[in-house]
Write a protein that holds these residues in place. Structure first.
Motif, PDB file in Angstrom:
ATOM      1  N   SER A  21       0.854  -1.196   0.000  1.00 23.78           N
ATOM      2  CA  SER A  21       0.000   0.000   0.000  1.00 23.78           C
ATOM      3  C   SER A  21       0.883   1.237   0.000  1.00 23.78           C
ATOM      4  CB  SER A  21      -0.888   0.016   1.246  1.00 23.78           C
ATOM      5  OG  SER A  21      -1.735  -1.107   1.249  1.00 23.78           O
ATOM      6  N   ARG A  22       0.367   2.299  -0.555  1.00 20.59           N
ATOM      7  CA  ARG A  22       1.127   3.556  -0.571  1.00 20.59           C
ATOM      8  C   ARG A  22       1.290   4.094   0.850  1.00 20.59           C
ATOM      9  NH1 ARG A  22       1.653   5.570  -5.738  1.00 20.59           N
ATOM     10  NH2 ARG A  22       0.202   4.698  -7.240  1.00 20.59           N
ATOM     11  N   GLY A  23       2.435   4.757   1.076  1.00 19.62           N
ATOM     12  CA  GLY A  23       2.708   5.353   2.372  1.00 19.62           C
ATOM     13  C   GLY A  23       2.073   6.726   2.512  1.00 19.62           C
ATOM     14  N   ALA A  24       2.389   7.385   3.610  1.00 20.50           N
ATOM     15  CA  ALA A  24       1.831   8.702   3.912  1.00 20.50           C
ATOM     16  C   ALA A  24       2.156   9.730   2.838  1.00 20.50           C
ATOM     17  CB  ALA A  24       2.338   9.177   5.274  1.00 20.50           C
ATOM     18  N   ASN A  25       3.308   9.587   2.188  1.00 19.96           N
ATOM     19  CA  ASN A  25       3.693  10.531   1.125  1.00 19.96           C
ATOM     20  C   ASN A  25       3.255  10.034  -0.261  1.00 19.96           C
ATOM     21  OD1 ASN A  25       5.433   8.444   0.740  1.00 19.96           O
ATOM     22  ND2 ASN A  25       7.302   9.658   0.800  1.00 19.96           N
ATOM     23  N   HIS A  26       2.341   9.060  -0.290  1.00 18.47           N
ATOM     24  CA  HIS A  26       1.770   8.495  -1.520  1.00 18.47           C
ATOM     25  C   HIS A  26       2.799   7.708  -2.342  1.00 18.47           C
ATOM     26  CE1 HIS A  26      -1.874  10.702  -0.704  1.00 18.47           C
ATOM     27  NE2 HIS A  26      -1.141  11.777  -0.525  1.00 18.47           N
ATOM     28  N   SER A  27       3.867   7.261  -1.699  1.00 18.84           N
ATOM     29  CA  SER A  27       4.919   6.503  -2.370  1.00 18.84           C
ATOM     30  C   SER A  27       4.919   5.069  -1.847  1.00 18.84           C
ATOM     31  CB  SER A  27       6.277   7.148  -2.075  1.00 18.84           C
ATOM     32  OG  SER A  27       7.323   6.320  -2.524  1.00 18.84           O
ATOM     33  N   PHE A  28       5.322   4.142  -2.715  1.00 14.96           N
ATOM     34  CA  PHE A  28       5.520   2.752  -2.290  1.00 14.96           C
ATOM     35  C   PHE A  28       6.886   2.588  -1.637  1.00 14.96           C
ATOM     36  CE2 PHE A  28       2.501   2.112  -5.869  1.00 14.96           C
ATOM     37  CZ  PHE A  28       1.464   1.535  -5.152  1.00 14.96           C
ATOM     38  N   GLY A  29       7.845   3.431  -2.036  1.00 13.55           N
ATOM     39  CA  GLY A  29       9.172   3.377  -1.429  1.00 13.55           C
ATOM     40  C   GLY A  29      10.167   2.494  -2.148  1.00 13.55           C
ATOM     41  N   PHE A  30      10.035   2.362  -3.473  1.00  8.66           N
ATOM     42  CA  PHE A  30      11.021   1.607  -4.231  1.00  8.66           C
ATOM     43  C   PHE A  30      11.140   2.156  -5.645  1.00  8.66           C
ATOM     44  CE2 PHE A  30       7.045  -0.618  -5.068  1.00  8.66           C
ATOM     45  CZ  PHE A  30       7.123  -0.953  -6.411  1.00  8.66           C
ATOM     46  N   THR A  31      12.257   1.835  -6.289  1.00 14.54           N
ATOM     47  CA  THR A  31      12.468   2.189  -7.691  1.00 14.54           C
ATOM     48  C   THR A  31      12.576   0.905  -8.500  1.00 14.54           C
ATOM     49  OG1 THR A  31      14.882   2.237  -7.478  1.00 14.54           O
ATOM     50  CG2 THR A  31      13.695   4.319  -7.095  1.00 14.54           C
ATOM     51  N   LEU A  79       8.849  -2.585   4.565  1.00 17.64           N
ATOM     52  CA  LEU A  79       8.092  -3.257   5.615  1.00 17.64           C
ATOM     53  C   LEU A  79       7.416  -4.530   5.120  1.00 17.64           C
ATOM     54  CD1 LEU A  79       6.597  -0.099   7.351  1.00 17.64           C
ATOM     55  CD2 LEU A  79       8.561  -1.484   8.092  1.00 17.64           C
ATOM     56  N   CYS A  80       7.152  -4.615   3.805  1.00 14.23           N
ATOM     57  CA  CYS A  80       6.557  -5.823   3.216  1.00 14.23           C
ATOM     58  C   CYS A  80       7.613  -6.874   2.861  1.00 14.23           C
ATOM     59  CB  CYS A  80       5.782  -5.472   1.953  1.00 14.23           C
ATOM     60  SG  CYS A  80       4.210  -4.683   2.283  1.00 14.23           S
ATOM     61  N   GLY A  81       8.892  -6.494   2.944  1.00 13.25           N
ATOM     62  CA  GLY A  81       9.961  -7.453   2.654  1.00 13.25           C
ATOM     63  C   GLY A  81      10.552  -7.347   1.265  1.00 13.25           C
ATOM     64  N   LEU A  82      10.188  -6.342   0.492  1.00 11.18           N
ATOM     65  CA  LEU A  82      10.758  -6.155  -0.843  1.00 11.18           C
ATOM     66  C   LEU A  82      12.238  -5.825  -0.711  1.00 11.18           C
ATOM     67  CD1 LEU A  82       9.581  -6.119  -3.760  1.00 11.18           C
ATOM     68  CD2 LEU A  82       9.613  -3.642  -3.587  1.00 11.18           C
ATOM     69  N   ASN A 137      12.283   1.749   5.936  1.00  9.96           N
ATOM     70  CA  ASN A 137      11.018   1.990   6.640  1.00  9.96           C
ATOM     71  C   ASN A 137       9.861   2.404   5.735  1.00  9.96           C
ATOM     72  OD1 ASN A 137      12.139   1.423   9.236  1.00  9.96           O
ATOM     73  ND2 ASN A 137      13.123   3.427   9.172  1.00  9.96           N
ATOM     74  N   SER A 138       9.987   2.170   4.447  1.00 15.01           N
ATOM     75  CA  SER A 138       8.905   2.453   3.498  1.00 15.01           C
ATOM     76  C   SER A 138       7.915   1.287   3.493  1.00 15.01           C
ATOM     77  CB  SER A 138       9.478   2.637   2.095  1.00 15.01           C
ATOM     78  OG  SER A 138      10.008   1.399   1.625  1.00 15.01           O
ATOM     79  N   PRO A 139       6.738   1.474   2.892  1.00 17.71           N
ATOM     80  CA  PRO A 139       5.805   0.348   2.770  1.00 17.71           C
ATOM     81  C   PRO A 139       6.446  -0.866   2.083  1.00 17.71           C
ATOM     82  CG  PRO A 139       4.684   2.392   2.236  1.00 17.71           C
ATOM     83  CD  PRO A 139       6.146   2.724   2.385  1.00 17.71           C
ATOM     84  N   ALA A 140       7.264  -0.622   1.061  1.00 20.62           N
ATOM     85  CA  ALA A 140       7.926  -1.727   0.357  1.00 20.62           C
ATOM     86  C   ALA A 140       8.884  -2.470   1.273  1.00 20.62           C
ATOM     87  CB  ALA A 140       8.668  -1.193  -0.868  1.00 20.62           C
ATOM     88  N   ARG A 174       9.651   1.013 -18.549  1.00 19.54           N
ATOM     89  CA  ARG A 174       8.638   2.073 -18.646  1.00 19.54           C
ATOM     90  C   ARG A 174       7.232   1.506 -18.485  1.00 19.54           C
ATOM     91  NH1 ARG A 174       9.080   6.218 -23.318  1.00 19.54           N
ATOM     92  NH2 ARG A 174       9.216   7.823 -21.763  1.00 19.54           N
ATOM     93  N   THR A 175       6.960   0.376 -19.111  1.00 23.23           N
ATOM     94  CA  THR A 175       5.655  -0.269 -19.002  1.00 23.23           C
ATOM     95  C   THR A 175       5.381  -0.680 -17.567  1.00 23.23           C
ATOM     96  OG1 THR A 175       5.813  -1.073 -21.272  1.00 23.23           O
ATOM     97  CG2 THR A 175       4.248  -2.211 -19.820  1.00 23.23           C
ATOM     98  N   VAL A 176       6.373  -1.290 -16.932  1.00 25.53           N
ATOM     99  CA  VAL A 176       6.226  -1.725 -15.544  1.00 25.53           C
ATOM    100  C   VAL A 176       5.964  -0.517 -14.640  1.00 25.53           C
ATOM    101  CG1 VAL A 176       7.395  -2.838 -13.602  1.00 25.53           C
ATOM    102  CG2 VAL A 176       7.580  -3.824 -15.897  1.00 25.53           C
ATOM    103  N   SER A 177       6.727   0.539 -14.814  1.00 29.16           N
ATOM    104  CA  SER A 177       6.549   1.749 -14.013  1.00 29.16           C
ATOM    105  C   SER A 177       5.147   2.322 -14.159  1.00 29.16           C
ATOM    106  CB  SER A 177       7.567   2.822 -14.410  1.00 29.16           C
ATOM    107  OG  SER A 177       8.858   2.442 -14.044  1.00 29.16           O
ATOM    108  N   ASN A 178       4.655   2.348 -15.371  1.00 29.19           N
ATOM    109  CA  ASN A 178       3.309   2.876 -15.620  1.00 29.19           C
ATOM    110  C   ASN A 178       2.232   2.024 -14.963  1.00 29.19           C
ATOM    111  OD1 ASN A 178       4.188   5.115 -17.067  1.00 29.19           O
ATOM    112  ND2 ASN A 178       4.054   4.067 -19.028  1.00 29.19           N
ATOM    113  N   LEU A 179       2.421   0.719 -14.932  1.00 31.80           N
ATOM    114  CA  LEU A 179       1.439  -0.161 -14.298  1.00 31.80           C
ATOM    115  C   LEU A 179       1.448   0.006 -12.776  1.00 31.80           C
ATOM    116  CD1 LEU A 179       1.894  -3.400 -16.414  1.00 31.80           C
ATOM    117  CD2 LEU A 179      -0.147  -1.962 -16.298  1.00 31.80           C
ATOM    118  N   ILE A 180       2.605   0.294 -12.222  1.00 32.83           N
ATOM    119  CA  ILE A 180       2.716   0.466 -10.770  1.00 32.83           C
ATOM    120  C   ILE A 180       2.078   1.784 -10.336  1.00 32.83           C
ATOM    121  CG2 ILE A 180       4.345   0.864  -8.874  1.00 32.83           C
ATOM    122  CD1 ILE A 180       6.208  -1.152 -10.322  1.00 32.83           C
ATOM    123  N   LYS A 181       2.221   2.809 -11.138  1.00 33.74           N
ATOM    124  CA  LYS A 181       1.679   4.124 -10.772  1.00 33.74           C
ATOM    125  C   LYS A 181       0.181   4.054 -10.710  1.00 33.74           C
ATOM    126  CE  LYS A 181       5.470   6.668 -12.731  1.00 33.74           C
ATOM    127  NZ  LYS A 181       5.918   7.649 -13.668  1.00 33.74           N
TER     128      LYS A 181
END
Length: 79
Positions: free
Chosen positions: A19-29, A49-52, A44-47, A72-79
């Motif tokens: 889930s997105r964090g407080a700053n609307h980020s998942f916390g990974f690139t 904390l989930c073990g990514l 300490n990002s959502p990612a 680029r395709t993967v990034s667009n699907l994640i957003k």
């Protein structure tokens, strides 16, 4: 549905829901193509904390096979 990229087909699979964090980020690139993988995971990002972990491959997003997709395709699907 296309087949999973054979270069990663034999690796252990793990499914995460992040889930997105407080700053609307998942916390990974994401980096790389065919397959795309995790570049950096913010502490300490959502990612994190989930073990990514950096280097984890992204094989599916919401059930869609992306193991042969461009970054680029993967990034667009994640957003």
């Amino acid at each position: 549905m296309s087949k999973i990229n054979r270069d990663i087909a034999d690796l252990e699979e793990c499914q995460l829901t992040i889930s997105r964090g407080a700053n609307h980020s998942f916390g990974f690139t994401v980096v790389g193509d065919n397959p795309t993988f995790i570049g950096k995971v913010t502490d300490n990002s959502p990612a994190a904390l989930c073990g990514l972990k950096s280097g984890d491959f992204i094989v599916k997003i919401n059930g869609q096979n992306v193991s042969r997709a461009q970054q680029r395709t993967v990034s667009n699907l994640i957003k």
